[in-house]
Each structure stands twice: as structure tokens, then as C-alpha cells.
Design an enzyme around this catalytic site. Sequence first.
Site, PDB file in Angstrom:
ATOM      1  N   SER A 111       0.785  -1.231   0.000  1.00 28.83           N
ATOM      2  CA  SER A 111       0.000   0.000   0.000  1.00 28.83           C
ATOM      3  C   SER A 111       0.822   1.288   0.000  1.00 28.83           C
ATOM      4  O   SER A 111       0.265   2.369  -0.162  1.00 28.83           O
ATOM      5  CB  SER A 111      -0.967   0.017   1.189  1.00 28.83           C
ATOM      6  OG  SER A 111      -0.271   0.038   2.419  1.00 28.83           O
ATOM      7  N   LYS A 116      -5.960   5.066   8.072  1.00 31.14           N
ATOM      8  CA  LYS A 116      -4.798   5.791   7.565  1.00 31.14           C
ATOM      9  C   LYS A 116      -5.067   7.292   7.513  1.00 31.14           C
ATOM     10  O   LYS A 116      -4.143   8.095   7.699  1.00 31.14           O
ATOM     11  CB  LYS A 116      -4.414   5.239   6.194  1.00 31.14           C
ATOM     12  CG  LYS A 116      -3.847   3.832   6.282  1.00 31.14           C
ATOM     13  CD  LYS A 116      -3.437   3.261   4.937  1.00 31.14           C
ATOM     14  CE  LYS A 116      -2.845   1.868   5.132  1.00 31.14           C
ATOM     15  NZ  LYS A 116      -2.407   1.258   3.859  1.00 31.14           N
TER      16      LYS A 116
END
Length: 347
Positions: free
Chosen positions: A234, A279
Site C-alpha cells: 500500500s 490511515k
Amino acid sequence: MKTKTLIRTLVIMTIIMVATSFYYLPFYVTKPGGAHELDPIVEVKNGYEDEGELMLTTVRMGRANIYAYLMASLKKYEYIFPVEEIRSPHESDEEYNLRQLHLMADSQNHAIEVAFKKAGKFYEYTYKGIYVLNIYPSMPAEEVLMPGDRITAVDGNTFQSSEEFIEYVSKKKSGDSVKITYVRDKEEMVETISLEAFPDMPDKVGLGITLSDDKEIKTDPPVKLDTEEIGGPSAGLMFSLEIYNQLTKDDITKGHSIAGTGTISENGEVGRIGGIEQKVIAADKAGAEYFLAPHENITKEMKEKYPELESNYTAAKRTAEDIGTDMKVIPVKSFDEALAFLQTLAK
């Protein structure tokens, strides 16, 4: 007497709490992780400095004991997942961790390729073999191979891709044997392994491994990425932007603090990731001004199959509004799109 009874009760309770904390439930718990500046992680030899900062964001994840499970049940941005939603079928914790580290390695290669291609700098790949990700239980490979092994030849034949390897093995039939040359802990070994049909796929014959290409990228100038135990793909987008920024004279940060996430393909497409809400929280806590979020296409077919499915950007924007951050969430579909946005920022 009452004091002794109380002490004994407290000791027993402490023992029970310690013992149960080591008993893991068949669940994983995820929670907001951190936002890490990429300057100390990515080093392009003789690269340019920046005035701002680019940051990758992470999610904290671990197997749930009863206490972690209960805490996650009460907190809004902590999530509980059954083991089978995190790990592949037949995958152990060790194999899962190895797969995540290999995905990180692939992500780094793609990020380097995209950045060097955009900057017009030299890069080339060296094919090293087939990387063993998982071993299927009760299949022939289980007795010989281990996750992390690198297969370099089959019956003396070398390959330039996992597709060539699969095509060669698929021509065999159940009961045939192949001679596997592989490397483990820098030691080369050769073993003969028979082929069998997969228990849940009787029409498919193989060794019983999940595999991936193992490639090494060489560049001029050299690039070093110190990712330690960060796993998964990611961080690909943010790696590519940091590498590009060190390769080129113009500073794309322009003094701003920019976090983000998203996988990166060889052609620069930004892909969906997990834990986008967590996040966003990590980036906000780190003081980021902007957050780059994948804005992948959700097809009609995908929406029919998963009615609640939404793009990472949509979920990130909603989370940012929910936590009341001043951080701006920016939708990106490609490296070029992310770069184009950064070039609009004022110094």
C-alpha cells in the site's frame, strides 16, 4: 485473614489475565497506525533535498486476544476481521507475514520503475526465479519446500517468468516427477518432487505452492529503501513520489506535508488498499495538510455483487469530515494524476 484472601484473589486474577492474554481468538484487530516520513526511508544516491515531507501511512494489525477484541468492539475506528478474511486459505501466520514482505518488495520495484521512467533515468530488471509464497497442506511440496524458498530451475530448465514455470508444470500429469533447483538461506539445493492433483481442484495438477516472480531492479543512480518490517503493497504510490522527488531538481512538496496511500502498478496506476479510514486518522495525527487517496473505479458488476462497496477516496473523505480535520483529501487514479496535483501547490 481478609487481607490474605484479597491478596490471593488478586494473584489469581492476575494469573488469569496474563494467561488469557496469550490465548488468541480466530480474529484480527486493526487500528490506526502511524504516518512515517519517507526521507529517512528512501535514499537516492546524490538525490535532491525537499523542503516539505512525503509520508506513508500504516495500519496496526494483530491477532486478537479477548481484551483486544473487547476494546475493538467499543472503538469506532478499530475493526475486527475473521482470520479467513485476512489470510488466504491454508496460510499460516508465518506464510502471511512472508507474503506481506514480498508484496512490499514488489511494491518497491514498481515504485522505482515508475519514478525512474518518469524522470528519464536508467533502470533494468534481473530475473532471479520463482518465489514460494505458500505451501498447500498434504501436497508433495510440503515435504521439501518452505515459504521464502526461491526456485531457480525445473528439470534443469530456467524461466523468465512464473507464467513460463506454470505452463511447463501444467503439461505434466499426476504421478510425474520434476527435479527442483531452489535456494534457501543462500544455499542451493536440488530435490525431486512428484506432482499430484489438488484436493479441492482435481482437474489441476501441481507441486502445491503459491508463487510469485522474484525480480531485482538495478538503477542509475542507486536507490535504497529501508522498510524494515513494513509489509504489504500500500505504500507504492508514496514511494514512487518520494523517489521521483529525489531524482528531480524541482521539489514537488513545495514545503507542504503530504501523506497518502495506494498501490502502484508498473504502468503507474494507483490501486485500492485496506484500512483507508485508519490511515486518514494516522495522517491527521501526524499533521499532514493533504492526503492522497486512491479513487479506483467501482464497476456496475462490482456494485451489484457488493452493494456497499465504495472507492477509497469516498471512504477517506467521509472519515476526514467525521473527525473534523482541516487536512484535504485528494482523489488520485495514477502517479501522473498525483504528480499533477502536487505541481499545482503554491510554495
